[in-house]
Design a protein around this motif. Structure first.
Motif, PDB file in Angstrom:
ATOM      1  N   PHE A  37       0.852  -1.176   0.000  1.00 56.69           N
ATOM      2  CA  PHE A  37       0.000   0.000   0.000  1.00 56.69           C
ATOM      3  C   PHE A  37       0.894   1.234   0.000  1.00 56.69           C
ATOM      4  CE2 PHE A  37      -4.244  -1.776   0.918  1.00 56.69           C
ATOM      5  CZ  PHE A  37      -3.884  -3.086   1.168  1.00 56.69           C
ATOM      6  N   ARG A  38       0.303   2.385  -0.286  1.00 56.62           N
ATOM      7  CA  ARG A  38       1.048   3.628  -0.219  1.00 56.62           C
ATOM      8  C   ARG A  38       0.172   4.741   0.311  1.00 56.62           C
ATOM      9  NH1 ARG A  38       2.020   4.732  -6.711  1.00 56.62           N
ATOM     10  NH2 ARG A  38      -0.139   5.313  -7.248  1.00 56.62           N
ATOM     11  N   GLN A  39       0.845   5.718   0.890  1.00 59.43           N
ATOM     12  CA  GLN A  39       0.133   6.852   1.477  1.00 59.43           C
ATOM     13  C   GLN A  39       0.897   8.124   1.173  1.00 59.43           C
ATOM     14  OE1 GLN A  39      -0.704   6.362   5.655  1.00 59.43           O
ATOM     15  NE2 GLN A  39      -2.318   7.901   5.611  1.00 59.43           N
ATOM     16  N   LYS A  43      -3.142  12.144   2.452  1.00 59.20           N
ATOM     17  CA  LYS A  43      -4.036  11.235   1.744  1.00 59.20           C
ATOM     18  C   LYS A  43      -4.258   9.950   2.535  1.00 59.20           C
ATOM     19  CE  LYS A  43      -2.673  12.859  -2.843  1.00 59.20           C
ATOM     20  NZ  LYS A  43      -2.160  12.464  -4.175  1.00 59.20           N
ATOM     21  N   GLU A  44      -5.278   9.197   2.141  1.00 54.40           N
ATOM     22  CA  GLU A  44      -5.525   7.907   2.744  1.00 54.40           C
ATOM     23  C   GLU A  44      -4.520   6.870   2.247  1.00 54.40           C
ATOM     24  OE1 GLU A  44     -10.404   8.282   3.112  1.00 54.40           O
ATOM     25  OE2 GLU A  44      -9.498   6.724   1.886  1.00 54.40           O
ATOM     26  N   ARG A  45      -4.372   5.815   3.018  1.00 63.56           N
ATOM     27  CA  ARG A  45      -3.526   4.706   2.592  1.00 63.56           C
ATOM     28  C   ARG A  45      -4.265   3.946   1.483  1.00 63.56           C
ATOM     29  NH1 ARG A  45      -0.292   1.471   7.114  1.00 63.56           N
ATOM     30  NH2 ARG A  45       0.103   3.674   7.558  1.00 63.56           N
ATOM     31  N   MET A  46      -3.572   3.759   0.360  1.00 58.00           N
ATOM     32  CA  MET A  46      -4.208   3.197  -0.829  1.00 58.00           C
ATOM     33  C   MET A  46      -3.542   1.893  -1.250  1.00 58.00           C
ATOM     34  SD  MET A  46      -6.546   5.429  -1.455  1.00 58.00           S
ATOM     35  CE  MET A  46      -7.041   5.026  -3.132  1.00 58.00           C
ATOM     36  N   PHE A  47      -4.361   1.012  -1.802  1.00 56.48           N
ATOM     37  CA  PHE A  47      -3.879  -0.261  -2.306  1.00 56.48           C
ATOM     38  C   PHE A  47      -2.968  -0.073  -3.514  1.00 56.48           C
ATOM     39  CE2 PHE A  47      -3.783  -4.528  -3.689  1.00 56.48           C
ATOM     40  CZ  PHE A  47      -4.131  -4.582  -5.026  1.00 56.48           C
ATOM     41  N   ALA A  61      -3.464  -2.123  -8.459  1.00 57.99           N
ATOM     42  CA  ALA A  61      -4.256  -0.918  -8.668  1.00 57.99           C
ATOM     43  C   ALA A  61      -4.114  -0.495 -10.123  1.00 57.99           C
ATOM     44  CB  ALA A  61      -3.772   0.186  -7.738  1.00 57.99           C
ATOM     45  N   SER A  63      -3.718   2.315 -11.361  1.00 61.04           N
ATOM     46  CA  SER A  63      -2.719   3.363 -11.554  1.00 61.04           C
ATOM     47  C   SER A  63      -1.297   2.828 -11.705  1.00 61.04           C
ATOM     48  CB  SER A  63      -2.765   4.342 -10.381  1.00 61.04           C
ATOM     49  OG  SER A  63      -2.521   3.664  -9.160  1.00 61.04           O
ATOM     50  N   TYR A  94       5.557   3.881   1.232  1.00 66.66           N
ATOM     51  CA  TYR A  94       5.074   2.570   0.822  1.00 66.66           C
ATOM     52  C   TYR A  94       5.141   1.607   2.002  1.00 66.66           C
ATOM     53  CZ  TYR A  94       4.792   3.931  -4.033  1.00 66.66           C
ATOM     54  OH  TYR A  94       4.422   4.534  -5.221  1.00 66.66           O
ATOM     55  N   SER A 111      -7.899  -4.538   0.277  1.00 68.54           N
ATOM     56  CA  SER A 111      -8.431  -3.673   1.328  1.00 68.54           C
ATOM     57  C   SER A 111      -7.457  -3.547   2.486  1.00 68.54           C
ATOM     58  CB  SER A 111      -9.741  -4.235   1.844  1.00 68.54           C
ATOM     59  OG  SER A 111     -10.180  -3.534   2.992  1.00 68.54           O
TER      60      SER A 111
END
Length: 128
Positions: A37-39, A43-47, A61, A63, A94, A111
């Motif tokens: 995941f990355r943040q 921002k929110e932590r994203m997959f 993801a 992206s 990350y 998730s």
């Protein structure tokens, strides 16, 4: 006690590459699905990517699809994230994550709630 330690982050120019590593200790690594995941700032932590226990199923993801590759070496208790074609929007901390106990522990998950264990994070900065 389960521990995850990431490494490999750093400063890279646009279009460059980096390989992140995450070493897991304190459990039978080969039984569990893993994720990255990355943040970004504010921002929110994203997959980013996930891999199943055998390394045969992966998801990404949108992206990062086609630019990043997740893999694992169960003999070394390590999961990797190979990143290429890096863009400024890839700049983030990350995080490596490991699934917890239960019947789905070996499966993938996109998730944040699918993971019980997290590393401390490694900074990736892409400069233009």
């Amino acid at each position: 006690q389960v521990q995850l330690v990431e490494s490999g982050g750093g400063l890279v120019q646009v279009g460059g590459s980096l390989r992140l590593s995450c070493v897991v200790s304190g459990r039978t690594f080969s039984s569990y699905g893993m994720g990255w995941f990355r943040q970004g700032p504010g921002k929110e932590r994203m997959f980013v990517a996930t891999i199943d226990w055998r390394g045969s199923i992966t998801y990404y993801a949108e992206s990062v699809k086609g630019r990043f590759t997740i893999s694992r070496d169960n003999a070394k208790n390590t999961v990797y994230l190979q990143m290429s074609g890096l863009k400024p929007e890839d700049t983030a901390v990350y995080y490596c994550a490991a699934r917890g106990e239960g019947p789905v522990r070996g499966l993938t998950s996109a998730s944040v709630r699918g993971y019980d264990y997290w590393g401390q994070g490694t900074q990736v900065t892409v400069s233009s």
